[in-house]
Design a protein around this motif. Structure first.
Motif, PDB file in Angstrom:
ATOM      1  N   ALA A   1      43.422  35.949  33.403  1.00  0.00           N
ATOM      2  CA  ALA A   1      42.583  37.075  33.014  1.00  0.00           C
ATOM      3  C   ALA A   1      41.422  36.607  32.149  1.00  0.00           C
ATOM      4  O   ALA A   1      40.269  36.999  32.336  1.00  0.00           O
ATOM      5  CB  ALA A   1      43.413  38.109  32.260  1.00  0.00           C
TER       6      ALA A   1
ATOM      7  N   SER B   1      37.450  35.026  34.014  1.00  0.00           N
ATOM      8  CA  SER B   1      36.599  36.147  33.630  1.00  0.00           C
ATOM      9  C   SER B   1      35.548  35.713  32.623  1.00  0.00           C
ATOM     10  O   SER B   1      34.377  36.105  32.712  1.00  0.00           O
ATOM     11  CB  SER B   1      37.455  37.282  33.057  1.00  0.00           C
ATOM     12  OG  SER B   1      38.383  37.747  34.008  1.00  0.00           O
TER      13      SER B   1
ATOM     14  N   ALA C   1      38.902  41.080  32.158  1.00  0.00           N
ATOM     15  CA  ALA C   1      39.635  40.110  31.340  1.00  0.00           C
ATOM     16  C   ALA C   1      40.440  40.800  30.250  1.00  0.00           C
ATOM     17  O   ALA C   1      41.539  40.360  29.895  1.00  0.00           O
ATOM     18  CB  ALA C   1      38.664  39.107  30.720  1.00  0.00           C
TER      19      ALA C   1
ATOM     20  N   ALA D   1      43.371  43.185  32.366  1.00  0.00           N
ATOM     21  CA  ALA D   1      44.346  42.558  33.269  1.00  0.00           C
ATOM     22  C   ALA D   1      45.672  42.214  32.609  1.00  0.00           C
ATOM     23  O   ALA D   1      46.735  42.433  33.206  1.00  0.00           O
ATOM     24  CB  ALA D   1      43.738  41.319  33.922  1.00  0.00           C
TER      25      ALA D   1
ATOM     26  N   TRP E   1      48.569  45.926  40.188  1.00  0.00           N
ATOM     27  CA  TRP E   1      47.297  45.694  39.502  1.00  0.00           C
ATOM     28  C   TRP E   1      46.202  45.371  40.508  1.00  0.00           C
ATOM     29  O   TRP E   1      45.091  45.897  40.416  1.00  0.00           O
ATOM     30  CB  TRP E   1      47.453  44.565  38.495  1.00  0.00           C
ATOM     31  CG  TRP E   1      46.162  44.013  37.996  1.00  0.00           C
ATOM     32  CD1 TRP E   1      45.597  42.816  38.322  1.00  0.00           C
ATOM     33  CD2 TRP E   1      45.232  44.645  37.098  1.00  0.00           C
ATOM     34  NE1 TRP E   1      44.393  42.652  37.694  1.00  0.00           N
ATOM     35  CE2 TRP E   1      44.146  43.760  36.932  1.00  0.00           C
ATOM     36  CE3 TRP E   1      45.225  45.862  36.428  1.00  0.00           C
ATOM     37  CZ2 TRP E   1      43.059  44.058  36.119  1.00  0.00           C
ATOM     38  CZ3 TRP E   1      44.133  46.165  35.610  1.00  0.00           C
ATOM     39  CH2 TRP E   1      43.072  45.280  35.463  1.00  0.00           C
TER      40      TRP E   1
ATOM     41  N   CYS F   1      42.722  47.529  41.188  1.00  0.00           N
ATOM     42  CA  CYS F   1      41.385  46.930  41.120  1.00  0.00           C
ATOM     43  C   CYS F   1      40.614  47.150  42.416  1.00  0.00           C
ATOM     44  O   CYS F   1      39.395  47.371  42.401  1.00  0.00           O
ATOM     45  CB  CYS F   1      41.508  45.441  40.824  1.00  0.00           C
ATOM     46  SG  CYS F   1      42.087  45.082  39.144  1.00  0.00           S
TER      47      CYS F   1
ATOM     48  N   GLY G   1      39.037  41.712  38.502  1.00  0.00           N
ATOM     49  CA  GLY G   1      40.428  42.061  38.220  1.00  0.00           C
ATOM     50  C   GLY G   1      41.351  41.675  39.357  1.00  0.00           C
ATOM     51  O   GLY G   1      42.447  41.122  39.140  1.00  0.00           O
TER      52      GLY G   1
ATOM     53  N   ILE H   1      41.895  37.921  39.379  1.00  0.00           N
ATOM     54  CA  ILE H   1      42.855  37.477  38.371  1.00  0.00           C
ATOM     55  C   ILE H   1      44.277  37.539  38.935  1.00  0.00           C
ATOM     56  O   ILE H   1      45.072  36.606  38.802  1.00  0.00           O
ATOM     57  CB  ILE H   1      42.747  38.346  37.102  1.00  0.00           C
ATOM     58  CG1 ILE H   1      41.426  38.047  36.379  1.00  0.00           C
ATOM     59  CG2 ILE H   1      43.933  38.111  36.163  1.00  0.00           C
ATOM     60  CD1 ILE H   1      41.087  39.058  35.308  1.00  0.00           C
TER      61      ILE H   1
END
Length: 452
Positions: free
Chosen positions: A151, A155, A323, A326, A338, A342, A375, A378
Protein backbone atom coordinates in the motif's frame (compact mmCIF):
# COMPACT_ATOMS: atom_id res chain seq x y z
CA UNK A 1 -3.03 -11.96 20.90
CA UNK A 2 -4.79 -9.29 18.81
CA UNK A 3 -3.01 -7.81 15.85
CA UNK A 4 -1.67 -4.27 16.26
CA UNK A 5 -3.57 -1.48 14.55
CA UNK A 6 -2.65 -0.25 11.11
CA UNK A 7 -0.95 2.86 12.46
CA UNK A 8 1.15 0.78 14.84
CA UNK A 9 2.11 -1.55 12.00
CA UNK A 10 2.98 1.44 9.83
CA UNK A 11 5.25 2.81 12.55
CA UNK A 12 7.00 -0.56 12.80
CA UNK A 13 7.34 -0.73 9.03
CA UNK A 14 8.83 2.75 8.76
CA UNK A 15 11.29 1.91 11.54
CA UNK A 16 12.73 -0.90 9.38
CA UNK A 17 15.98 0.56 7.99
CA UNK A 18 16.17 -1.69 4.91
CA UNK A 19 12.59 -0.89 4.00
CA UNK A 20 13.24 2.85 4.23
CA UNK A 21 16.31 2.35 2.06
CA UNK A 22 14.30 0.57 -0.66
CA UNK A 23 11.62 3.27 -0.52
CA UNK A 24 14.30 5.88 -1.08
CA UNK A 25 15.42 4.09 -4.25
CA UNK A 26 11.84 3.97 -5.52
CA UNK A 27 11.04 7.60 -4.71
CA UNK A 28 14.17 8.92 -6.40
CA UNK A 29 13.67 6.75 -9.49
CA UNK A 30 9.94 7.32 -9.95
CA UNK A 31 10.16 11.03 -9.22
CA UNK A 32 12.68 11.18 -12.04
CA UNK A 33 10.33 9.09 -14.21
CA UNK A 34 7.61 11.69 -13.75
CA UNK A 35 9.95 14.54 -14.71
CA UNK A 36 11.25 12.61 -17.73
CA UNK A 37 7.80 11.69 -19.03
CA UNK A 38 6.50 15.22 -18.52
CA UNK A 39 9.46 16.51 -20.49
CA UNK A 40 8.62 14.11 -23.31
CA UNK A 41 4.95 15.14 -23.22
CA UNK A 42 5.94 18.79 -23.49
CA UNK A 43 8.29 18.01 -26.35
CA UNK A 44 6.07 15.75 -28.44
CA UNK A 45 2.49 16.81 -27.61
CA UNK A 46 2.52 20.40 -26.37
CA UNK A 47 5.13 22.13 -28.48
CA UNK A 48 3.72 25.15 -30.33
CA UNK A 49 4.52 23.63 -33.72
CA UNK A 50 2.67 20.35 -33.00
CA UNK A 51 -1.02 19.49 -32.93
CA UNK A 52 -2.15 16.51 -30.86
CA UNK A 53 -4.44 14.08 -32.66
CA UNK A 54 -5.79 10.78 -31.28
CA UNK A 55 -3.69 8.83 -33.78
CA UNK A 56 -0.52 10.79 -32.99
CA UNK A 57 -0.89 10.52 -29.22
CA UNK A 58 -1.78 6.83 -29.42
CA UNK A 59 1.14 6.02 -31.71
CA UNK A 60 3.68 7.88 -29.58
CA UNK A 61 2.38 6.32 -26.35
CA UNK A 62 2.46 2.81 -27.76
CA UNK A 63 5.90 3.15 -29.32
CA UNK A 64 7.35 4.38 -26.01
CA UNK A 65 6.21 1.16 -24.30
CA UNK A 66 6.69 -1.49 -26.97
CA UNK A 67 10.44 -2.15 -26.50
CA UNK A 68 9.85 -3.63 -23.06
CA UNK A 69 7.64 -6.32 -24.58
CA UNK A 70 10.81 -7.64 -26.24
CA UNK A 71 13.28 -6.94 -23.44
CA UNK A 72 10.94 -7.84 -20.58
CA UNK A 73 11.14 -11.65 -20.43
CA UNK A 74 14.95 -11.58 -20.49
CA UNK A 75 15.01 -8.86 -17.84
CA UNK A 76 12.96 -11.18 -15.61
CA UNK A 77 15.61 -13.87 -15.95
CA UNK A 78 18.26 -11.32 -15.00
CA UNK A 79 16.33 -10.40 -11.84
CA UNK A 80 16.20 -14.08 -10.82
CA UNK A 81 19.82 -14.93 -11.74
CA UNK A 82 21.85 -11.89 -10.72
CA UNK A 83 22.02 -9.66 -7.66
CA UNK A 84 18.90 -7.48 -7.72
CA UNK A 85 20.88 -4.82 -5.90
CA UNK A 86 23.31 -4.59 -8.81
CA UNK A 87 20.53 -4.62 -11.38
CA UNK A 88 18.74 -1.76 -9.62
CA UNK A 89 21.90 0.26 -9.08
CA UNK A 90 23.52 -0.11 -12.48
CA UNK A 91 20.18 0.13 -14.28
CA UNK A 92 19.45 3.52 -12.71
CA UNK A 93 22.95 4.76 -13.52
CA UNK A 94 22.38 3.68 -17.12
CA UNK A 95 19.12 5.63 -17.19
CA UNK A 96 20.92 8.72 -15.88
CA UNK A 97 23.42 8.52 -18.73
CA UNK A 98 20.72 8.02 -21.34
CA UNK A 99 18.69 10.96 -20.00
CA UNK A 100 21.77 13.23 -20.15
CA UNK A 101 22.39 12.07 -23.72
CA UNK A 102 18.77 12.84 -24.65
CA UNK A 103 19.05 16.32 -23.11
CA UNK A 104 22.32 16.95 -24.93
CA UNK A 105 20.80 15.80 -28.21
CA UNK A 106 17.79 18.03 -27.73
CA UNK A 107 20.02 21.02 -26.95
CA UNK A 108 22.14 20.26 -30.03
CA UNK A 109 19.09 20.21 -32.27
CA UNK A 110 18.92 16.49 -32.99
CA UNK A 111 15.79 15.31 -34.71
CA UNK A 112 12.80 13.74 -32.97
CA UNK A 113 13.87 10.27 -34.06
CA UNK A 114 17.24 10.40 -32.28
CA UNK A 115 15.80 11.82 -29.06
CA UNK A 116 12.93 9.33 -29.29
CA UNK A 117 15.32 6.36 -29.49
CA UNK A 118 17.04 7.47 -26.29
CA UNK A 119 13.65 7.95 -24.63
CA UNK A 120 12.69 4.42 -25.65
CA UNK A 121 15.83 3.08 -23.99
CA UNK A 122 15.16 4.97 -20.75
CA UNK A 123 11.56 3.77 -20.52
CA UNK A 124 12.45 0.17 -21.38
CA UNK A 125 14.99 0.02 -18.55
CA UNK A 126 12.44 1.70 -16.29
CA UNK A 127 9.92 -1.15 -16.48
CA UNK A 128 12.58 -3.76 -15.67
CA UNK A 129 13.65 -1.80 -12.60
CA UNK A 130 10.08 -1.46 -11.32
CA UNK A 131 9.73 -5.23 -11.59
CA UNK A 132 12.96 -5.55 -9.61
CA UNK A 133 11.68 -3.27 -6.86
CA UNK A 134 8.50 -5.33 -6.50
CA UNK A 135 10.47 -8.58 -6.47
CA UNK A 136 12.82 -7.21 -3.80
CA UNK A 137 10.13 -5.88 -1.46
CA UNK A 138 9.42 -9.21 0.34
CA UNK A 139 13.14 -9.37 1.15
CA UNK A 140 13.01 -6.29 3.38
CA UNK A 141 9.60 -6.64 5.10
CA UNK A 142 7.94 -9.40 7.07
CA UNK A 143 5.26 -11.47 5.27
CA UNK A 144 2.43 -10.24 7.51
CA UNK A 145 3.20 -6.65 6.52
CA UNK A 146 3.18 -7.19 2.77
CA UNK A 147 -0.27 -5.64 2.28
CA UNK A 148 0.79 -2.55 4.19
CA UNK A 149 4.13 -2.38 2.38
CA UNK A 150 2.41 -2.75 -0.99
CA UNK A 151 0.00 0.00 0.00
CA UNK A 152 2.70 2.41 1.04
CA UNK A 153 5.61 1.68 -1.30
CA UNK A 154 4.23 1.62 -4.88
CA UNK A 155 1.70 4.29 -3.96
CA UNK A 156 4.43 6.59 -2.72
CA UNK A 157 6.26 5.85 -5.96
CA UNK A 158 3.21 6.80 -7.99
CA UNK A 159 2.78 9.97 -5.95
CA UNK A 160 6.47 10.77 -6.50
CA UNK A 161 6.03 10.25 -10.24
CA UNK A 162 2.94 12.44 -10.27
CA UNK A 163 4.67 15.11 -8.23
CA UNK A 164 7.72 15.02 -10.49
CA UNK A 165 5.48 15.32 -13.54
CA UNK A 166 3.34 18.08 -12.03
CA UNK A 167 6.35 20.16 -10.98
CA UNK A 168 7.97 19.70 -14.38
CA UNK A 169 4.73 20.61 -16.18
CA UNK A 170 4.43 23.75 -14.06
CA UNK A 171 8.02 24.78 -14.76
CA UNK A 172 7.68 24.01 -18.46
CA UNK A 173 4.39 25.91 -18.72
CA UNK A 174 5.92 28.90 -16.91
CA UNK A 175 8.74 28.89 -19.44
CA UNK A 176 6.18 28.96 -22.25
CA UNK A 177 7.15 25.49 -23.54
CA UNK A 178 10.19 25.09 -25.72
CA UNK A 179 13.47 23.29 -26.18
CA UNK A 180 15.33 24.90 -23.25
CA UNK A 181 12.59 23.96 -20.77
CA UNK A 182 12.52 20.39 -22.08
CA UNK A 183 16.30 20.10 -21.69
CA UNK A 184 16.01 21.18 -18.05
CA UNK A 185 13.29 18.57 -17.47
CA UNK A 186 15.45 15.77 -18.87
CA UNK A 187 18.49 16.86 -16.85
CA UNK A 188 16.39 16.96 -13.68
CA UNK A 189 15.30 13.40 -14.43
CA UNK A 190 18.93 12.37 -14.89
CA UNK A 191 19.73 13.71 -11.43
CA UNK A 192 16.96 11.62 -9.91
CA UNK A 193 18.15 8.48 -11.70
CA UNK A 194 21.69 9.09 -10.49
CA UNK A 195 20.49 9.37 -6.88
CA UNK A 196 18.43 6.18 -7.21
CA UNK A 197 21.42 4.27 -8.58
CA UNK A 198 23.76 5.39 -5.80
CA UNK A 199 21.20 4.49 -3.14
CA UNK A 200 20.60 1.03 -4.63
CA UNK A 201 24.31 0.20 -4.72
CA UNK A 202 24.54 0.87 -0.97
CA UNK A 203 22.55 -2.32 -0.26
CA UNK A 204 24.56 -5.43 0.69
CA UNK A 205 24.97 -7.47 -2.54
CA UNK A 206 22.85 -10.48 -1.47
CA UNK A 207 20.18 -8.74 0.58
CA UNK A 208 17.60 -8.20 -2.17
CA UNK A 209 17.94 -11.73 -3.54
CA UNK A 210 17.33 -13.84 -5.46
CA UNK A 211 17.49 -16.99 -3.33
CA UNK A 212 20.72 -18.93 -3.63
CA UNK A 213 18.79 -21.94 -4.94
CA UNK A 214 17.99 -19.97 -8.10
CA UNK A 215 21.23 -21.20 -9.64
CA UNK A 216 22.37 -19.78 -12.95
CA UNK A 217 22.09 -22.55 -15.56
CA UNK A 218 24.76 -20.80 -17.59
CA UNK A 219 27.47 -21.54 -15.02
CA UNK A 220 26.17 -24.44 -12.91
CA UNK A 221 26.88 -27.86 -14.46
CA UNK A 222 24.40 -29.45 -12.09
CA UNK A 223 21.66 -27.38 -13.69
CA UNK A 224 22.91 -27.34 -17.27
CA UNK A 225 25.34 -30.12 -18.19
CA UNK A 226 26.05 -28.32 -21.47
CA UNK A 227 28.68 -26.26 -19.67
CA UNK A 228 30.50 -29.30 -18.29
CA UNK A 229 33.76 -29.69 -20.24
CA UNK A 230 33.31 -33.44 -20.14
CA UNK A 231 30.27 -33.12 -22.39
CA UNK A 232 32.13 -31.43 -25.25
CA UNK A 233 35.83 -31.24 -24.40
CA UNK A 234 36.74 -30.24 -27.93
CA UNK A 235 34.59 -27.12 -28.22
CA UNK A 236 35.80 -23.65 -27.22
CA UNK A 237 34.75 -22.77 -23.67
CA UNK A 238 33.48 -19.33 -24.67
CA UNK A 239 31.22 -20.78 -27.38
CA UNK A 240 29.78 -23.35 -25.01
CA UNK A 241 29.15 -20.68 -22.40
CA UNK A 242 27.37 -18.32 -24.81
CA UNK A 243 25.18 -21.13 -26.11
CA UNK A 244 24.34 -22.31 -22.61
CA UNK A 245 23.44 -18.76 -21.54
CA UNK A 246 20.97 -18.48 -24.42
CA UNK A 247 19.46 -21.92 -23.80
CA UNK A 248 19.31 -21.34 -20.07
CA UNK A 249 17.66 -17.95 -20.42
CA UNK A 250 15.00 -19.28 -22.80
CA UNK A 251 14.36 -22.21 -20.48
CA UNK A 252 14.07 -19.82 -17.52
CA UNK A 253 11.46 -17.72 -19.32
CA UNK A 254 9.37 -20.82 -19.98
CA UNK A 255 9.79 -21.99 -16.38
CA UNK A 256 8.62 -18.63 -15.07
CA UNK A 257 5.48 -18.72 -17.22
CA UNK A 258 4.79 -22.30 -16.12
CA UNK A 259 5.13 -21.25 -12.48
CA UNK A 260 2.66 -18.43 -13.04
CA UNK A 261 0.22 -20.81 -14.72
CA UNK A 262 0.37 -23.06 -11.64
CA UNK A 263 -0.41 -20.10 -9.36
CA UNK A 264 -3.97 -19.41 -10.46
CA UNK A 265 -4.55 -16.66 -7.92
CA UNK A 266 -1.62 -14.69 -9.31
CA UNK A 267 -2.69 -15.30 -12.91
CA UNK A 268 -6.25 -14.13 -12.16
CA UNK A 269 -4.91 -11.03 -10.42
CA UNK A 270 -2.96 -10.14 -13.55
CA UNK A 271 -6.29 -10.15 -15.41
CA UNK A 272 -7.37 -7.22 -13.23
CA UNK A 273 -4.23 -5.33 -14.23
CA UNK A 274 -4.83 -6.09 -17.90
CA UNK A 275 -8.33 -4.61 -17.85
CA UNK A 276 -7.40 -1.52 -15.87
CA UNK A 277 -4.42 -0.69 -18.04
CA UNK A 278 -6.47 -1.20 -21.20
CA UNK A 279 -9.20 1.16 -19.98
CA UNK A 280 -6.74 3.64 -18.50
CA UNK A 281 -4.67 3.71 -21.70
CA UNK A 282 -7.70 4.53 -23.82
CA UNK A 283 -8.73 7.25 -21.36
CA UNK A 284 -5.23 8.71 -21.20
CA UNK A 285 -5.08 9.21 -24.96
CA UNK A 286 -8.47 10.91 -24.86
CA UNK A 287 -7.50 13.19 -21.97
CA UNK A 288 -4.26 14.34 -23.63
CA UNK A 289 -6.20 15.24 -26.79
CA UNK A 290 -8.92 16.87 -24.67
CA UNK A 291 -6.40 19.07 -22.84
CA UNK A 292 -4.67 20.05 -26.07
CA UNK A 293 -7.74 20.80 -28.20
CA UNK A 294 -10.80 21.35 -26.00
CA UNK A 295 -9.93 22.49 -22.47
CA UNK A 296 -7.58 25.16 -23.81
CA UNK A 297 -7.16 27.17 -26.98
CA UNK A 298 -5.33 25.12 -29.60
CA UNK A 299 -3.02 28.11 -30.13
CA UNK A 300 -2.07 28.12 -26.44
CA UNK A 301 -0.20 24.84 -25.77
CA UNK A 302 1.04 26.11 -22.38
CA UNK A 303 -2.57 26.32 -21.15
CA UNK A 304 -3.25 22.80 -22.39
CA UNK A 305 -0.15 21.53 -20.63
CA UNK A 306 -1.23 23.26 -17.42
CA UNK A 307 -4.65 21.57 -17.64
CA UNK A 308 -2.95 18.21 -18.02
CA UNK A 309 -0.78 19.02 -15.00
CA UNK A 310 -3.89 19.53 -12.85
CA UNK A 311 -5.25 16.14 -13.89
CA UNK A 312 -1.90 14.46 -13.22
CA UNK A 313 -1.89 15.98 -9.75
CA UNK A 314 -5.41 14.62 -9.17
CA UNK A 315 -4.30 11.12 -10.20
CA UNK A 316 -1.36 11.40 -7.81
CA UNK A 317 -3.68 12.52 -4.99
CA UNK A 318 -5.96 9.54 -5.63
CA UNK A 319 -2.98 7.20 -5.56
CA UNK A 320 -1.90 8.70 -2.25
CA UNK A 321 -5.38 8.12 -0.84
CA UNK A 322 -5.13 4.48 -1.92
CA UNK A 323 -1.95 4.11 0.13
CA UNK A 324 -3.81 5.39 3.20
CA UNK A 325 -6.97 3.32 2.73
CA UNK A 326 -5.57 -0.01 1.50
CA UNK A 327 -4.19 -1.26 4.83
CA UNK A 328 -7.65 -0.92 6.36
CA UNK A 329 -9.53 -2.18 3.34
CA UNK A 330 -7.41 -5.30 2.88
CA UNK A 331 -7.11 -6.34 6.52
CA UNK A 332 -8.12 -9.77 7.76
CA UNK A 333 -7.54 -11.43 4.41
CA UNK A 334 -10.13 -9.40 2.49
CA UNK A 335 -7.79 -8.63 -0.40
CA UNK A 336 -10.23 -9.81 -3.11
CA UNK A 337 -13.03 -7.66 -1.73
CA UNK A 338 -10.69 -4.69 -1.55
CA UNK A 339 -9.73 -5.18 -5.20
CA UNK A 340 -13.42 -5.36 -6.14
CA UNK A 341 -14.18 -2.13 -4.26
CA UNK A 342 -11.32 -0.35 -6.01
CA UNK A 343 -12.58 -1.52 -9.39
CA UNK A 344 -15.96 0.04 -8.63
CA UNK A 345 -14.31 3.35 -7.70
CA UNK A 346 -12.30 3.34 -10.94
CA UNK A 347 -15.47 2.50 -12.85
CA UNK A 348 -17.20 5.52 -11.35
CA UNK A 349 -14.30 7.68 -12.48
CA UNK A 350 -14.63 6.33 -16.02
CA UNK A 351 -18.32 7.19 -16.10
CA UNK A 352 -17.54 10.76 -15.01
CA UNK A 353 -15.09 11.09 -17.92
CA UNK A 354 -17.92 10.13 -20.25
CA UNK A 355 -20.63 12.42 -18.93
CA UNK A 356 -18.77 15.72 -18.50
CA UNK A 357 -15.83 17.72 -19.85
CA UNK A 358 -15.87 20.18 -16.95
CA UNK A 359 -12.33 20.61 -15.56
CA UNK A 360 -13.63 20.13 -12.01
CA UNK A 361 -15.47 16.92 -12.90
CA UNK A 362 -12.47 15.63 -14.83
CA UNK A 363 -10.23 16.31 -11.83
CA UNK A 364 -12.65 14.31 -9.66
CA UNK A 365 -12.64 11.52 -12.24
CA UNK A 366 -8.84 11.54 -12.36
CA UNK A 367 -8.71 11.24 -8.58
CA UNK A 368 -11.14 8.30 -8.67
CA UNK A 369 -9.08 6.57 -11.36
CA UNK A 370 -5.91 7.13 -9.34
CA UNK A 371 -7.53 5.78 -6.17
CA UNK A 372 -9.22 2.81 -7.83
CA UNK A 373 -6.34 1.85 -10.08
CA UNK A 374 -3.61 2.16 -7.47
CA UNK A 375 -5.76 0.52 -4.81
CA UNK A 376 -6.43 -2.49 -7.04
CA UNK A 377 -2.72 -2.68 -7.88
CA UNK A 378 -1.85 -2.83 -4.19
CA UNK A 379 -4.08 -5.86 -3.81
CA UNK A 380 -2.74 -7.49 -6.98
CA UNK A 381 0.88 -6.95 -5.89
CA UNK A 382 0.14 -8.65 -2.58
CA UNK A 383 -1.59 -11.62 -4.22
CA UNK A 384 1.31 -12.12 -6.64
CA UNK A 385 4.01 -11.80 -3.95
CA UNK A 386 2.25 -14.29 -1.69
CA UNK A 387 1.53 -16.75 -4.48
CA UNK A 388 4.93 -17.15 -6.15
CA UNK A 389 8.31 -18.41 -4.93
CA UNK A 390 11.21 -15.99 -4.59
CA UNK A 391 13.22 -17.92 -7.17
CA UNK A 392 10.55 -17.04 -9.77
CA UNK A 393 9.50 -13.64 -8.49
CA UNK A 394 11.59 -11.57 -10.89
CA UNK A 395 10.21 -13.38 -13.93
CA UNK A 396 6.63 -13.27 -12.67
CA UNK A 397 6.82 -9.55 -11.94
CA UNK A 398 8.33 -9.01 -15.36
CA UNK A 399 5.36 -10.90 -16.82
CA UNK A 400 3.22 -8.57 -14.70
CA UNK A 401 4.87 -5.57 -16.35
CA UNK A 402 4.45 -7.11 -19.80
CA UNK A 403 0.71 -7.41 -19.15
CA UNK A 404 0.82 -3.83 -17.84
CA UNK A 405 2.45 -2.49 -21.00
CA UNK A 406 0.89 -4.68 -23.70
CA UNK A 407 -2.62 -3.89 -22.45
CA UNK A 408 -1.81 -0.18 -22.60
CA UNK A 409 -0.37 -0.50 -26.11
CA UNK A 410 -3.46 -2.35 -27.33
CA UNK A 411 -5.61 0.42 -25.87
CA UNK A 412 -3.55 3.00 -27.75
CA UNK A 413 -4.18 1.12 -30.97
CA UNK A 414 -7.90 1.02 -30.35
CA UNK A 415 -7.89 4.70 -29.39
CA UNK A 416 -7.26 5.58 -33.03
CA UNK A 417 -10.74 4.22 -33.78
CA UNK A 418 -12.61 5.23 -30.61
CA UNK A 419 -11.24 8.63 -29.53
CA UNK A 420 -12.76 11.56 -31.46
CA UNK A 421 -10.75 14.58 -32.57
CA UNK A 422 -11.93 16.65 -29.59
CA UNK A 423 -11.05 13.93 -27.03
CA UNK A 424 -14.60 13.49 -25.66
CA UNK A 425 -15.14 9.77 -24.97
CA UNK A 426 -18.86 9.94 -24.13
CA UNK A 427 -20.52 6.53 -24.27
CA UNK A 428 -17.21 4.71 -24.63
CA UNK A 429 -16.18 5.87 -21.16
CA UNK A 430 -19.53 4.80 -19.72
CA UNK A 431 -19.05 1.35 -21.28
CA UNK A 432 -15.60 1.14 -19.70
CA UNK A 433 -17.16 1.96 -16.34
CA UNK A 434 -19.61 -0.92 -16.80
CA UNK A 435 -16.67 -3.20 -17.56
CA UNK A 436 -15.06 -2.29 -14.24
CA UNK A 437 -18.31 -3.12 -12.44
CA UNK A 438 -18.55 -6.52 -14.16
CA UNK A 439 -14.96 -7.37 -13.25
CA UNK A 440 -15.63 -6.35 -9.64
CA UNK A 441 -18.58 -8.74 -9.53
CA UNK A 442 -16.32 -11.55 -10.75
CA UNK A 443 -13.78 -10.80 -8.00
CA UNK A 444 -16.51 -10.86 -5.32
CA UNK A 445 -17.79 -14.17 -6.67
CA UNK A 446 -14.28 -15.62 -6.68
CA UNK A 447 -13.71 -14.55 -3.08
CA UNK A 448 -17.02 -16.10 -2.00
CA UNK A 449 -16.16 -19.43 -3.64
CA UNK A 450 -12.69 -19.45 -2.09
CA UNK A 451 -14.16 -18.86 1.37
CA UNK A 452 -16.39 -21.97 1.19
Amino acid sequence: MPRPGVLAELVQLVRTPRYRHLVGVRLAGQGADGAFQAGLASLFFFSPERQATPAGVAFASAVLLLPFTVVGPWAGVLLDRRSRRSVLGLGNLLRAGLAVAAAAGLAAGWGDAAVGVLALAVLSVNRALLAGLSAALPRVVEPERLVLANAVTPSLGTVAAGAGAAVTVALTAAAGTGGDADVVALLAAAGGYLLAGVLALRFPPALLGPDARAADPAVDPAVDPAVDPAVDPAGPAEVRTAASVLRGSARDVVAGLAHLRERRAAAAALGVVAWHRWAFGLTTVAVVVLCRTTLADVDDPAAGLAALGVLLAAVAAGSGAAAVLAPWGARHGRVDRWIASCLLVAGAGQVLVGVSSSPAVLALAAGALGLGGQGAKIGVDTVVQRSVDDAYRGRVFTAYDLVFNVSYCLACGLAVLLVPADGRLGGVAVALGAGYAALAAVRVRTAALAAR
